[in-house]
Design an enzyme around this catalytic site. Structure first.
Site, PDB file in Angstrom:
ATOM      1  CG  LEU A  98       9.355  32.627  48.698  1.00  0.00           C
ATOM      2  CD1 LEU A  98       9.696  32.972  50.135  1.00  0.00           C
ATOM      3  CD2 LEU A  98       9.739  31.181  48.396  1.00  0.00           C
ATOM      4  CG  ASP A  99      10.504  38.589  47.959  1.00  0.00           C
ATOM      5  OD1 ASP A  99      11.340  38.275  47.091  1.00  0.00           O
ATOM      6  OD2 ASP A  99      10.826  38.879  49.127  1.00  0.00           O
ATOM      7  CG  PHE A 100       9.988  38.532  41.012  1.00  0.00           C
ATOM      8  CD1 PHE A 100       9.238  37.817  40.096  1.00  0.00           C
ATOM      9  CD2 PHE A 100      11.167  39.118  40.579  1.00  0.00           C
ATOM     10  CE1 PHE A 100       9.653  37.684  38.774  1.00  0.00           C
ATOM     11  CE2 PHE A 100      11.596  38.994  39.261  1.00  0.00           C
ATOM     12  CZ  PHE A 100      10.828  38.261  38.359  1.00  0.00           C
TER      13      PHE A 100
END
Length: 239
Positions: A98-100
């Protein structure tokens, strides 16, 4: 060897193969850099000089990842990771990414086989996100996105978008989007093709699991029946 590493919950089998080929695995003091090496759980197995062992108990945690936290077990820049947020005696790894800049549901476990199944394309595990975008999305644009759009060198898979509401004054659309791919920043890139910036992206469901009322940074241990239902769900998805 790669099967044993995955069985210890260290990583997926594919990642274990990469570790072996890059010379980062030792068995009883000998560097192993070829696939097909035979070993057993009685051997001393080191990955990056850290001993790994088979853990009899497999655990799965569901975390509400805050924005600004890395979805990995460690970060070479010293940033906080999802593993840092979970107090557990076992070596955990995130099941997928899950991206930053995104928040919401992410699973962590020491079960390497479950990790492999959740991220393998053949299972087509659906994920649902709440999103806020920087424009009023038209019906035509919604239909284009749902059919698939060209992103760099590939076409996004079909998805489902449900409009929740519009903010006419601020020119925003609040919606949910369900996809079964997980390429790097794919949803953000999809909306860029229709001239929209994703202002908020929050995952609320993966497979048959929902985030529920967990607050940002909170987590819970999945109950055995939930893990069993998840595995049954994956078996049903393996078409």
């Amino acid at each position: 060897m790669q099967k044993i590493i995955a069985g210890c919950g260290y990583c997926s089998r594919r990642k274990a193969e990469e570790l072996i080929l890059s010379g980062r695995v030792k068995v009883d003091g000998v560097v192993i850099d070829q696939l097909g090496f035979k070993a057993d759980y009685s051997s001393e197995i080191l990955v990056d000089d850290i001993r790994i062992s088979k853990e009899d108990q497999k655990v799965v945690y569901l975390l509400n990842k805050p924005k600004g936290v890395i979805s990995s077990a460690k970060d070479d820049r010293g940033r906080r990771t999802v593993v840092d947020l979970v107090d557990c005696k076992y070596r955990l790894y995130p099941l997928g990414r899950l991206d930053f800049d995104s928040s919401g549901l992410i699973l962590l476990s020491n079960d390497g086989q479950l990790m492999q199944e959740l991220i393998h394309p053949r299972y087509q595990v659906e994920k649902t996100y709440e999103a806020t975008i920087s424009k009023l999305l038209s019906d035509e644009e919604k239909e284009r996105l749902e059919k698939g759009v060209v992103i760099e060198d590939y076409v996004s898979a079909p998805c489902h978008i449900e409009i929740i509401r519009y903010n006419e004054n601020k020119r925003k659309t609040f919606l949910t989007i369900t996809i079964h791919e997980g390429r790097n920043r794919e949803i953000r890139k999809m909306f860029e093709t229709v001239g929209a910036r994703v202002m908020r992206l929050h995952r609320i469901r993966e497979a048959n699991l929902e985030l529920g009322d967990l607050k940002s940074g909170e987590y819970r241990l999945l109950k055995p029946y939930e893990v069993a239902k998840l595995k049954d769900f994956l078996k049903g998805s393996d078409l």
